[in-house]
Design an enzyme around this catalytic site. Structure first.
Site, PDB file in Angstrom:
ATOM      1  N   GLY A  71       0.806  -1.212   0.000  1.00 58.04           N
ATOM      2  CA  GLY A  71       0.000   0.000   0.000  1.00 58.04           C
ATOM      3  C   GLY A  71       0.842   1.266   0.000  1.00 58.04           C
ATOM      4  N   THR A  72       1.952   1.236   0.708  1.00 56.00           N
ATOM      5  CA  THR A  72       2.811   2.421   0.788  1.00 56.00           C
ATOM      6  C   THR A  72       3.305   2.806  -0.605  1.00 56.00           C
ATOM      7  OG1 THR A  72       3.491   1.877   3.031  1.00 56.00           O
ATOM      8  CG2 THR A  72       4.990   3.283   1.763  1.00 56.00           C
ATOM      9  N   GLN A 180      -7.500  -0.049   3.731  1.00 53.51           N
ATOM     10  CA  GLN A 180      -8.266  -0.684   4.816  1.00 53.51           C
ATOM     11  C   GLN A 180      -9.608  -1.242   4.352  1.00 53.51           C
ATOM     12  OE1 GLN A 180      -7.472  -1.566   7.854  1.00 53.51           O
ATOM     13  NE2 GLN A 180      -5.503  -0.536   8.040  1.00 53.51           N
ATOM     14  N   SER A 200      -3.510  -3.517  -0.469  1.00 55.03           N
ATOM     15  CA  SER A 200      -2.367  -4.202   0.143  1.00 55.03           C
ATOM     16  C   SER A 200      -2.838  -5.573   0.641  1.00 55.03           C
ATOM     17  CB  SER A 200      -1.847  -3.355   1.304  1.00 55.03           C
ATOM     18  OG  SER A 200      -0.789  -4.021   1.929  1.00 55.03           O
ATOM     19  N   ALA A 201      -2.195  -6.633   0.150  1.00 56.68           N
ATOM     20  CA  ALA A 201      -2.700  -7.986   0.389  1.00 56.68           C
ATOM     21  C   ALA A 201      -2.758  -8.359   1.868  1.00 56.68           C
ATOM     22  CB  ALA A 201      -1.832  -8.995  -0.370  1.00 56.68           C
ATOM     23  N   THR A 238      11.858  -7.830 -11.602  1.00 64.62           N
ATOM     24  CA  THR A 238      11.177  -9.123 -11.738  1.00 64.62           C
ATOM     25  C   THR A 238      10.052  -9.220 -10.713  1.00 64.62           C
ATOM     26  OG1 THR A 238      13.231 -10.074 -12.526  1.00 64.62           O
ATOM     27  CG2 THR A 238      11.555 -11.630 -11.763  1.00 64.62           C
ATOM     28  N   CYS A 327       3.357   0.903  14.287  1.00 60.80           N
ATOM     29  CA  CYS A 327       4.341   1.938  14.054  1.00 60.80           C
ATOM     30  C   CYS A 327       5.632   1.280  13.592  1.00 60.80           C
ATOM     31  CB  CYS A 327       4.525   2.691  15.360  1.00 60.80           C
ATOM     32  SG  CYS A 327       6.001   3.617  15.434  1.00 60.80           S
TER      33      CYS A 327
END
Ligand SMILES: Cc1ncc(COP(=O)(O)O)c(C=O)c1O
Length: 374
Positions: A71-72, A180, A200-201, A238, A327
């Site tokens: 996600g980042t 989320q 994001s998985a 890759t 965090c």
């Protein structure tokens, strides 16, 4: 009792069926997807099948899905490419976004390429839609709105369709951090006009280190990672085949089982709210638990000398929760979200976030154990 994991907004355990799908590929598919021989073609076909699964889940075209490391990266890519390649010079966002958005915005502002404005937030932690409307109406400057679908700390939900319609009305680009909500709420991109989305998985029972960005085909952007021609030239390197296969399997399952999981998690969250209210009348909830993600409950405990140790004492009692978001340094520095909503409060926040393995019995145990910790 086994440990009780109530930190499913930070991450979720890998689904056993996802693990099987991944290990099968690990064992049997070692080709480089860019190779043209049979081994390479086999690997390529798995990636393209995974892309189709993601595109089907969102009702978009396969050419609009690019796999990333999570996600980042997806959010960095959307924001930075919009400024670099689409002429965006103004971004309207909110102070409650995830740090990967806020810090990307800082980096963009530091280059001087675009200026950043923050929309007003109401007392419950919702985006003030009138203020947002004023901001998108006010200028013809090329603008991107970047707002998250569900806040990862307090769970508050953005009215996605309304914001998408507003942005479309004023021809403003819209990036939505859907990390989320991906797999948890239906998103139909044929109906809801969004420029960029992220997924994001590991938030929906898939593996860590893999995600994707959706980029609407009207937005022609240049490579984010320079290198080979992977991801249709957008991201050299890759591909993480096992991760991508795992992501697709996890998303497919999340979509297929969404209603059953949603009703279970909604029940667990309601039950915990009721039990907490009945047992500790001085407890309240951050944000707006009535218009928030069914997996997140941010609980505000009254100031107490033991409060700083609450998270640690829960951990010692076998209960995993979070002080805010997970965090990266491992140190709980307090939440910028709760801090924004209640700047002077000395109360203590614990975020409980639910997964489909959680039960009412676990909630009973947590509520009971909290008694000695407050
Ligand atoms: C709302 C939100 N955006 C982005 C991210 C980052 O995702 P990832 O961990 O895949 O980089 C997270 C994860 O905590 C999140 O909750």
């Amino acid at each position: 009792m086994d440990r009780i994991f109530l930190d499913n907004a930070a991450t979720t355990p890998l689904d056993p069926e996802v693990l099987t799908a991944m290990t099968e590929v690990m064992a049997a598919t070692y080709g480089n997807p860019s190779s043209i021989h049979a081994e390479g073609r086999k690997a390529r076909s798995l990636i393209e099948a995974a892309r189709k699964t993601v595109a089907n889940a969102l009702n978009c075209s396969i050419g609009e899905i690019f796999f990333t490391s999570g996600g980042t990266e997806a959010n960095n890519m959307a924001l930075k490419n919009a400024v670099r390649d689409l002429g965006v010079t103004r971004i309207v966002s909110s102070p409650l976004e995830h740090h990967c958005v806020l810090h990307s915005l800082d980096a963009i502002a530091a280059t001087g390429a675009a200026r950043i404005e923050m929309v007003a937030i109401d007392e419950k932690g919702h985006v003030d839609l009138n203020d947002l409307r004023r901001r998108v109406e006010e200028t013809d400057e090329k603008t991107l709105v970047s707002l998250m679908h569900s806040n990862n700390e307090i769970g508050n939900l953005l009215p996605l369709q309304e914001v998408a319609d507003l942005c479309a009305e004023y021809d403003v680009l819209f990036h939505c951090d859907t990390v989320q909500t991906m797999g948890y709420f239906p998103i139909d991109l044929d109906r809801t006009r969004v420029g960029f989305l992220s997924g994001s998985a590991h938030k929906f029972y898939g593996p860590k280190g893999v995600g994707f960005v959706y980029i609407n085909s009207e937005n022609i952007v240049k490579p984010y990672l320079d290198g080979g021609a992977q991801e249709r030239n957008m991201r050299g390197g890759t591909e993480n085949i096992y991760g991508i296969v795992g992501l697709a399997k996890a998303l497919e399952k999340a979509v297929a089982e969404r209603e059953a999981w949603a009703s279970h998690l909604t029940d667990i969250k309601r039950y915990m709210m009721e039990r907490l209210r009945a047992t500790y009348p001085e407890v309240n909830f951050n944000g707006d638990p009535e218009r928030s993600h069914y997996k997140v409950l941010s609980v505000s405990f009254p100031e107490s000398p033991k409060g700083d140790l609450l998270l640690m004492n829960l951990d010692l009692a076998g209960i995993s929760a979070s002080g805010g978001s997970a965090c990266s340094s491992g140190i709980d520095v307090g939440s910028h979200v709760v801090g924004h909503l209640h700047p002077d409060s000395k109360r203590h926040t614990i975020r409980f976030s639910f997964g489909h393995h959680n039960t009412r019995e676990q909630v009973d145990y947590v509520v009971e154990r909290l008694g000695g910790m407050l």
